[in-house]
Design a protein around this motif. Structure first.
Motif, PDB file in Angstrom:
ATOM      1  N   ILE A 121       0.824  -1.206   0.000  1.00 42.06           N
ATOM      2  CA  ILE A 121       0.000   0.000   0.000  1.00 42.06           C
ATOM      3  C   ILE A 121       0.863   1.262   0.000  1.00 42.06           C
ATOM      4  CG2 ILE A 121      -1.618   1.300   1.469  1.00 42.06           C
ATOM      5  CD1 ILE A 121      -3.089  -1.350   1.993  1.00 42.06           C
ATOM      6  N   GLU A 122       2.001   1.217   0.683  1.00 39.59           N
ATOM      7  CA  GLU A 122       2.910   2.368   0.653  1.00 39.59           C
ATOM      8  C   GLU A 122       3.393   2.647  -0.767  1.00 39.59           C
ATOM      9  OE1 GLU A 122       3.643   4.542   2.984  1.00 39.59           O
ATOM     10  OE2 GLU A 122       2.357   3.445   4.373  1.00 39.59           O
ATOM     11  N   LEU A 125       0.661   4.335  -2.639  1.00 36.04           N
ATOM     12  CA  LEU A 125       0.473   5.740  -2.243  1.00 36.04           C
ATOM     13  C   LEU A 125       1.536   6.639  -2.860  1.00 36.04           C
ATOM     14  CD1 LEU A 125      -0.577   5.228   1.481  1.00 36.04           C
ATOM     15  CD2 LEU A 125      -1.964   6.273  -0.325  1.00 36.04           C
ATOM     16  N   GLU A 145      -0.717 -11.772  -1.219  1.00 34.55           N
ATOM     17  CA  GLU A 145      -0.459 -10.580  -0.413  1.00 34.55           C
ATOM     18  C   GLU A 145       1.041 -10.312  -0.329  1.00 34.55           C
ATOM     19  OE1 GLU A 145      -2.376  -8.383   0.791  1.00 34.55           O
ATOM     20  OE2 GLU A 145      -4.293  -9.297   0.415  1.00 34.55           O
ATOM     21  N   ARG A 148      -1.938  -8.179  -3.463  1.00 35.94           N
ATOM     22  CA  ARG A 148      -3.375  -8.187  -3.712  1.00 35.94           C
ATOM     23  C   ARG A 148      -4.058  -6.953  -3.129  1.00 35.94           C
ATOM     24  NH1 ARG A 148      -7.103 -13.154  -2.044  1.00 35.94           N
ATOM     25  NH2 ARG A 148      -5.148 -14.063  -2.754  1.00 35.94           N
ATOM     26  N   SER A 149      -3.873  -6.744  -1.839  1.00 35.81           N
ATOM     27  CA  SER A 149      -4.517  -5.587  -1.215  1.00 35.81           C
ATOM     28  C   SER A 149      -4.032  -4.289  -1.841  1.00 35.81           C
ATOM     29  CB  SER A 149      -4.235  -5.573   0.288  1.00 35.81           C
ATOM     30  OG  SER A 149      -4.891  -6.633   0.930  1.00 35.81           O
ATOM     31  N   ILE A 152      -5.844  -3.797  -5.210  1.00 34.30           N
ATOM     32  CA  ILE A 152      -7.243  -3.352  -5.059  1.00 34.30           C
ATOM     33  C   ILE A 152      -7.274  -1.913  -4.548  1.00 34.30           C
ATOM     34  CG2 ILE A 152      -9.493  -3.857  -4.029  1.00 34.30           C
ATOM     35  CD1 ILE A 152      -8.677  -6.740  -3.707  1.00 34.30           C
ATOM     36  N   PHE A 153      -6.374  -1.601  -3.640  1.00 36.24           N
ATOM     37  CA  PHE A 153      -6.288  -0.236  -3.118  1.00 36.24           C
ATOM     38  C   PHE A 153      -5.986   0.750  -4.251  1.00 36.24           C
ATOM     39  CE2 PHE A 153      -3.831   3.146  -0.852  1.00 36.24           C
ATOM     40  CZ  PHE A 153      -4.846   3.598  -0.023  1.00 36.24           C
TER      41      PHE A 153
END
Lengths: 337, 337, 337, 337
Positions: A121-122, A125, A145, A148-149, A152-153
């Motif tokens: 996720i970082e 971003l 993972e 994956r997350s 989607i994020f």
């Protein structure tokens, strides 16, 4: 939207692709391999760039010479690679591929402990999603993972920013603990997607809840065979959110299904098949080029078909993507769009 | 739908829960622990069963004496446990909990290599989803593979079968590689959900894309503190599919938000708090009892509040769930619904 | 050597040990557990400390309340714990134990992702090996990396520093991928060891190359049954380096076998058995107390037997170790050494 | 012993080795790779076979085309491969190598989830150790479980059967969680070894307890630089059991150190260096050929030097090993032994 810095941000896997130089040889007799850069989103980043789009790639590589190899190639091609993290103690992916036309293209993935599945996720971003017109994500990026997350994020951020989301189904059965988990995951992300790209097998594997069986021939061959009703699958996908689904039918061209119920067929350009690996990514490059330009679905699909046709006559994939003028000339010489 | 064999199928984690017998003692001074059975869906399976529903639990345990302990308790309670697989070389979960009222309830999860996160698509296919009126899934069941895909797959099957899907957000930050991945995953499943249960912190963690920060106090305390705008979060969740969201507000009662925009407040029953652990699962049991009976949201929430109030006066959770008549009498004695 | 700061440095596992309070109850009916600190080297650190030795423990715990529980107990007991690292993202071990005398003591290890197996070479370099008279290592500490290499490295440093090396075989079959790997590993370290402690089953599992079969009864019961020729096993071990092997024979006392070929029998002290768990560690404490004092093997073994006999009449292990005067009085009251 | 079926059983890693065809090119500019079979014990199995020994290889491969590639090559070379298991869900190893003479040979190991490290005690029990005159094990085979225990177990069986045990130190720092764990492990196995093969850096890394620092230049270059006193290291190794240590000194020849204290220097054969990768395995092949024939240490080392010299003038390793007559002629043409 003309003030966005990038046309397309592509997120997902990358690799060194080692293609057999002995065409037609059984795998165990291969003596030499040509080294290219590969991986679905990586191929499309190069393909769209060669067609003139401003492409930025969000993959990850390890702190190893193979990572240098990947980044050096992107640099040469002009694909923006500054958002690509190098993952400590992880390995840049590798794929070794045999070429036995017409229908056997055995490939061996080296993706254990691989860097690109560590995208998190970082990393998302830090990437310019709101500053791109399109975001392309892929099925393999959803297989594990933290990728994956993170994937989607990224699609959520794209939605929020008005960035179009393209999903290349990119179904690799051996990258999933259970082939049925592919469909579960694809379906859970469809409400965030504008355009889906896939083959008939991928569409069925992604959409069908029941009566699906997945068969992989020739140890890890690129295409799995999936049973089930294609039209039911197409309908299920379009009912879940996307405006369009481009069905890649290889030698039989492309069909674009729309949420409205319409369906557009675009014929292919006949060529002699040398190596099908990468043809789908070439198609995606041409198709998304048209999509970005605001072309209609037919014209976009024909552009995709042309790029695909050019690449199947060649040895590899990313390194053999056609340039804009080359593709347009190819079409013109064959009677135009 | 009266011919379905089960009222509710609950899917997810289970454990032996070891509760400190020395109330108020700092963790390192605890000398004795009482052993109960726990885990969000497991607690609710017992809670709904005691209220009279036909409950079936789909969790997984290891081939160890702790697994026997869990199954023996379910047998005694009359919860259907015949669909629970025992996972070879995996361990039945354990949780060790301190009780330091009013606000510190430190807990230590032993969930590495745990059996229940190994629930897979095969296990789901063997479970009677279409033969149950409701399916309850939980956030922790979505935290890792293969349980994640299996849980979403179960929700898909439930949808297809007309089984109502209830999602208990059950947010345990330390069970996620990145707390933000919780929200990504919750959002990806909301289109399959009818009713959502959660606290304000859980709702914010599940719904908010931006400006969310998660803080965990008192090493693994049961409740994480999550920043952000609650009403915006509620709206985001209800916009994604569910018909209702029951917000558990502890001592301040329950608010049920509906997709229609309506909002129903149900006051709590004042009691002296002894141990908040498990109160949420007791609430869920009473609330779903009402939901299954076709009661309106207010009455269902009051029934949930009553069950929760009873359990906070007691030591543990599943073992202390009220029976139907007990809960109804409790309500009556306090002025009725 | 009188200027060394510590009598004994003990390296290896630690845990919270949860002992059933209902003696004789089948595991699934247990309602309460008493919480103690446990783990072979940890128990012996407390046992030797209570007997008056200056003991230092090198284990590892997680950043969790259970870790606080372990450290707090060591602090109270006066065991030096300042060299114990807290391992980030790892969990302090836990063991749940049933007590069904005379012969069933089912136990469930929670050692997945456990902190103490993360002891590494850096931790060893920071510990006062050269400043201790004895180093005790244990079989379980050799079961996995990085603890295995760290433990052997510690024995190498001890050898180089003139610190006596004691190996408690501590065979826990479920902690090894293959029970035969236990023997392979034990044998590879014997050349660094001065004194070996073990039961007949442990000695056979550690020494015999052929004709060994390991049977575990009562799911994870503490003692595995191992086939094979005991005297051949004793000879093999003593032929590989150690000066002595103390064979713990439970109710039948202790036999100390020497590399010289001599053999010393030390009778036990008859008591009523309540709980055998921890008796071996109590024996080790008394035996090493004598060894450190320069007592002969017989007297040391009798001291060990006394400590073991005292602990089998009690509920737990580390918390119930006898103090020096208590053990000496116990022996005196029973006719002396 | 003349009735044993095999001269040498070699245990450990195997791989597809992809050697850059562009000699001297920086890694990121490489365009083609030649595909060979590699891995220290695998190379020596081919090298000894070409010299006329009856060689049997105990490695493991995956159920993938690269595994076919390895087995097909062994079949062609006449190396006995029938004891090689194919490990389900594991991957045959791969290595990608750049060649930048004189001193940079960057290589990237693809050994995550690799098949050969899954060799276990069952595989060893199925292999003809007692029916072979020599067993060769390697350092990398000791780097991880279950291969580590299996490898030591093989050495134990060899000892018991009178099969000579040869240890090729084969130090690959990136295959160990901590470079110091290499030495710990090597030392724990030396009492089972008859002959040790290694470079000065490998000997120091294996033997020295203190004052060792390991430096790896050029990201994963084949040779790590290790500080410390070489003669002290040699002495430590020979003091732990082996009768001889053959120190591979590259261009400066070979020195064989004996437990007796003697030392034999064998000069190399001057050639122009093209690629040093595999030279050590070629040396081992020639040296063990002489050892098996009962030649003296000098003559064996000279034979090894000849084989090494021949291979450094060539592109790869296993595929370029000299045949018996070829090596003998090479020596003769250069003045004989």
């Amino acid at each position: 939207m003309t003030d966005r810095a990038y046309d397309i941000l592509l997120m997902g896997r990358s690799s060194i692709d080692l293609y057999a130089n002995e065409i037609g040889a059984p795998f165990h007799e291969i003596k030499n391999f040509a080294a290219y850069v590969g991986g679905c989103p990586t191929n499309i980043s190069v393909g769209t760039r060669r067609l003139g789009l401003r492409s930025v790639l969000l993959t990850a590589v390890g702190e190893d010479p193979v990572g240098d190899f990947v980044l050096y190639f992107l640099e040469q091609e002009g694909v923006v690679h500054k958002f690509i993290p190098r993952k400590k103690d992880k390995r840049t992916s590798a794929v070794i591929l045999g070429i036995e036309p017409p229908d056997k293209f055995p490939l061996v993935f080296y993706r254990d402990n691989c860097a690109d599945i560590e995208l998190n996720i970082e990393d998302v971003l830090a990437a310019p999603i709101a500053d791109s017109h399109m975001l392309l994500i892929s099925g393999t990026g959803l297989s594990r993972e933290p990728s994956r997350s993170a994937t989607i994020f990224a699609a959520e951020l794209a939605r929020a920013a008005g960035t179009k989301v393209v999903l290349d189904l990119d179904f690799r059965p051996d990258q999933w603990p259970d082939a049925r988990a592919f469909g579960v995951t694809i379906r859970s992300v469809l409400s965030l997607v504008d355009v889906v790209l896939g083959t008939a097998d991928e569409v069925k594997a992604g959409a069908l809840l029941e009566d699906v069986s997945v068969t992989v021939e020739h140890s890890q061959v690129s295409g799995a065979r999936v049973s089930g009703d294609l039209l039911k699958a197409v309908k299920a996908i379009l009912g879940a959110g996307p405006e369009a689904l481009a069905l890649k039918r290889g030698g039989e061209g492309t069909t674009v299904y729309l949420a409205s119920g319409d369906m557009i067929d675009a014929a292919t350009f006949p060529v002699e098949v040398f190596n099908v690996l990468g043809a789908g990514d070439a198609f995606a490059s041409g198709f998304l080029y048209g999509y970005r330009k605001g072309w209609d679905w037919y014209r976009s699909a024909r552009m995709g078909n042309a790029c695909g046709a050019i690449v199947v006559t060649r040895h590899g994939c990313a390194n053999f993507m056609p340039y804009e003028q080359e593709a347009l000339t190819f079409i013109e010489e064959r009677g135009g769009f």
